[in-house]
Design a protein around this motif. Structure first.
Motif, short mmCIF file in Angstrom:
data_model
loop_
_atom_site.label_atom_id
_atom_site.label_comp_id
_atom_site.label_asym_id
_atom_site.label_seq_id
_atom_site.Cartn_x
_atom_site.Cartn_y
_atom_site.Cartn_z
N ARG A 1 7.54 12.21 6.21
CA ARG A 1 6.20 11.80 6.37
C ARG A 1 6.06 10.77 4.93
NH1 ARG A 1 1.81 12.88 2.65
NH2 ARG A 1 2.01 15.00 3.56
N ARG A 2 6.29 11.38 3.67
CA ARG A 2 6.17 10.70 2.47
C ARG A 2 7.23 9.52 2.58
NH1 ARG A 2 5.91 15.73 -1.59
NH2 ARG A 2 3.75 16.58 -0.84
N ASN A 3 8.50 9.69 3.24
CA ASN A 3 9.44 8.52 3.04
C ASN A 3 8.77 7.45 3.97
OD1 ASN A 3 12.54 8.34 2.80
ND2 ASN A 3 11.97 7.14 4.82
N ASN A 4 8.10 7.69 5.25
CA ASN A 4 7.84 6.63 5.89
C ASN A 4 6.40 5.97 5.15
OD1 ASN A 4 9.42 6.59 7.97
ND2 ASN A 4 8.31 8.21 9.21
N ASP A 5 5.50 6.78 4.52
CA ASP A 5 4.35 6.33 3.79
C ASP A 5 4.76 5.28 2.95
OD1 ASP A 5 2.84 7.84 5.70
OD2 ASP A 5 2.21 9.18 4.11
N LEU A 6 5.68 5.86 1.94
CA LEU A 6 6.07 4.80 1.07
C LEU A 6 6.91 3.57 1.35
CD1 LEU A 6 5.94 5.20 -2.14
CD2 LEU A 6 8.31 6.02 -2.01
N LEU A 7 7.48 3.88 2.58
CA LEU A 7 8.18 2.67 3.04
C LEU A 7 7.01 1.45 3.53
CD1 LEU A 7 11.12 4.07 5.04
CD2 LEU A 7 11.35 2.43 3.22
N ALA A 8 6.08 2.17 4.07
CA ALA A 8 5.04 1.33 4.55
C ALA A 8 4.19 0.48 3.21
CB ALA A 8 3.99 2.04 5.42
N ILE A 9 4.29 1.08 2.41
CA ILE A 9 3.44 0.62 1.20
C ILE A 9 4.24 -0.48 0.55
CG2 ILE A 9 2.74 0.83 -1.29
CD1 ILE A 9 1.88 3.72 -0.28
N GLN A 10 5.86 -0.02 0.46
CA GLN A 10 6.59 -1.14 -0.08
C GLN A 10 6.88 -2.33 0.81
OE1 GLN A 10 8.49 -1.56 -3.10
NE2 GLN A 10 8.68 -3.52 -2.10
N ASN A 11 6.84 -2.17 2.25
CA ASN A 11 7.05 -3.10 3.15
C ASN A 11 5.75 -4.08 2.78
OD1 ASN A 11 9.29 -2.36 4.04
ND2 ASN A 11 8.45 -1.26 5.90
N ALA A 12 4.59 -3.53 2.85
CA ALA A 12 3.25 -4.59 2.53
C ALA A 12 3.37 -5.12 1.30
CB ALA A 12 2.09 -3.60 2.54
N VAL A 13 4.09 -4.79 0.35
CA VAL A 13 4.34 -5.36 -1.01
C VAL A 13 5.27 -6.58 -0.71
CG1 VAL A 13 5.05 -5.09 -3.22
CG2 VAL A 13 3.61 -3.47 -2.46
#
Length: 488
Positions: A373-385
């Protein structure tokens, strides 16, 4: 009769380079490459031990060859690299049909090891010394590198090449196996690096990427008592005829000196792109990782990079689910990724590595589902950036070194104009339509659209005549309509 060689490579750019050198050495022994393991006389796996998934992949591949080896006992199977250095006898216990176990520092011996197995049928081991129990000089000698033997067919493209400027690592981050499997930090003489760069340029390489586990830690004491650092090395190779671009990876935050940043700013061929892993945005986690810096130090370093190198692109690495990482710790990492403006980040779930300090000292106390879950959450944040970073490129004209057809175009398999891909000097991936003969050239591309991962544009060289009939264009977006998230 010509013997056939199959080699499969897992892991980082250092492993890719090692495989190129292995192939170069064996070609000089008369071997030819094959892409079918069962068709080969010698089957080699160049391995990685940074994550469990990489090791599982190798053991799975070895398992599929067990019956093949029984049917063809004369064939030679070898395990090379980091996993070989770390696991030694464990590999033979799990895969007794393996003939050669050869560590990272002993790859130069591979031709003689293969010959010995073929002549005697006896398993062969070639391993470097452990980091403890011997004088440092003896350990260093057991990790000798052999870089001049090259094989162009194994490079990322005919126009791009890796050059190792140092081996090993002395940072000893608690989660990392690299200091054990690649030995002490040792920098190559600058004149050796310069000679190799000249050789590669003579073979048509236009982009050189300097490699080191912590590449900006490079330091070589010259005969006159001076200490040559990475900035000095960049200046020394900068004017090599034929070389258009110079990159270097991977950087350690504490070794990002102003002299290096000034070299990036003032040397035109050096690309304004820095990969500087942060690993976490929480000081407590960084301390357990033994990263030797705080989040505040990292942010200051990042600001200094952007002040001294205007327009520099920075990417990073992060580990989620490290021992003791709480939700509060993870949210601090999320905050760093939201605000740091990374071009992109490589995000990994923590997996315990035997023989590391983290495995000895800390329990792996973050549940696997939480890591995912943390992996996907952090990926989502980075993808937005990343999307915002890419959208800022829309409307600009960028210089792109064309690498060749895109993956989508290769699947289509048609002749004539097709979708091409390449990278800018800031390491942004750009896709555009054009003729395949542009590969290896630097072209001007006007960026029209963007996703979180790719820029799309039109080449301005006059070579562009549109996509061939039947070649489907890659789905494009302005980024406001869609945000694709990698699945884990």
């Amino acid at each position: 009769m010509t013997q056939k060689l199959y080699i499969e490579t897992v892991g980082c750019q250092m492993n890719v380079l090692d495989s190129e050198l292995v192939v170069g050495a064996l070609r000089r022994q008369g071997y030819t490459l094959t892409h079918d393991a069962e068709d080969a006389d010698v089957i080699l796996f160049n391995t990685c031990s940074v994550r469990q998934h990489a090791e599982d992949k190798i053991y799975s591949a070895l398992g599929t060859l067990r019956q093949h080896k029984k049917r063809h006992p004369h064939k030679v199977i070898g395990v090379l690299g980091c996993m070989a250095q770390k696991d030694k006898e464990l590999i033979r216990r799990r895969a007794p049909h393996v003939d050669i176990i050869c560590g990272t520092g002993q790859l130069a011996r591979l031709p003689e090891l293969i010959a010995e197995v073929q002549q005697t049928g006896t398993p062969q081991y070639a391993l470097s010394l452990e980091r403890k129990g011997s004088p440092r000089q003896e350990i260093e000698r057991s990790f000798e590198s052999y870089d001049p033997l090259r094989d162009p067919s194994m490079r990322p493209s005919p126009f791009q090449a890796y050059v190792r400027i140092m081996i090993g690592c002395d940072k000893f981050c608690t989660y990392c196996i690299v200091p054990s499997v690649r030995g002490p930090e040792q920098s190559r003489p600058p004149e050796h690096v310069a000679a190799e760069v000249r050789q590669l340029a003579g073979e048509g390489c236009k982009e050189i990427t300097l490699l080191g586990q912590t590449v900006n830690s490079y330091a070589y004491e010259t005969g006159d008592g001076r200490n040559s650092r990475l900035a000095d090395l960049l200046a020394q190779i900068h004017d090599t005829p034929g070389v258009e671009r110079i990159k270097f990876i991977t950087n350690f935050p504490r070794d990002m000196g102003d002299d290096l940043l000034d070299a990036v700013r003032t040397l035109p061929k050096v690309c304004p792109y820095l990969h500087v892993p942060a690993q976490s945005g929480c000081n407590d986690v960084l301390k357990r990782m033994k990263r030797l810096y705080t989040v505040e130090y990292y942010r200051d370093m990042l600001a200094r990079c952007r002040e001294r190198v205007p327009g520099v692109a920075v990417s990073s690495d992060f580990i989620v689910g490290f021992c003791g990482e709480t939700e509060v710790s993870f949210e601090r990492t999320c905050d760093l990724v939201r605000t740091a403006g990374f071009k992109n980040s490589f995000i990994f779930k923590y997996s315990p590595r035997p023989s590391t300090k983290a495995d000895e000292l800390f329990p792996d106390d973050v549940h696997e589902e939480v890591k995912k879950r943390r992996n996907n959450d952090l990926l989502a944040i980075q993808n937005a950036v990343s999307l915002q970073d890419h959208l800022r490129q829309v409307g600009k004209t960028v210089a792109v070194l064309v690498e060749g057809p895109s993956k989508a175009a290769l699947k289509q398999g048609v002749d004539g104009p097709r979708q091409l891909t390449g990278r800018t000097r800031t390491d942004h991936i750009v896709v555009f339509d054009g003729n395949e003969r542009l590969a290896g050239q630097t072209v001007q591309v006007e960026v029209a659209e963007a996703t979180a991962f790719t820029l799309f544009g039109t080449v301005l060289t006059g070579e562009h005549v549109g996509a061939a009939s039947g070649v489907a264009s890659t789905p494009r977006a302005t980024g406001k309509k869609r945000l694709a998230l990698p699945l884990v």
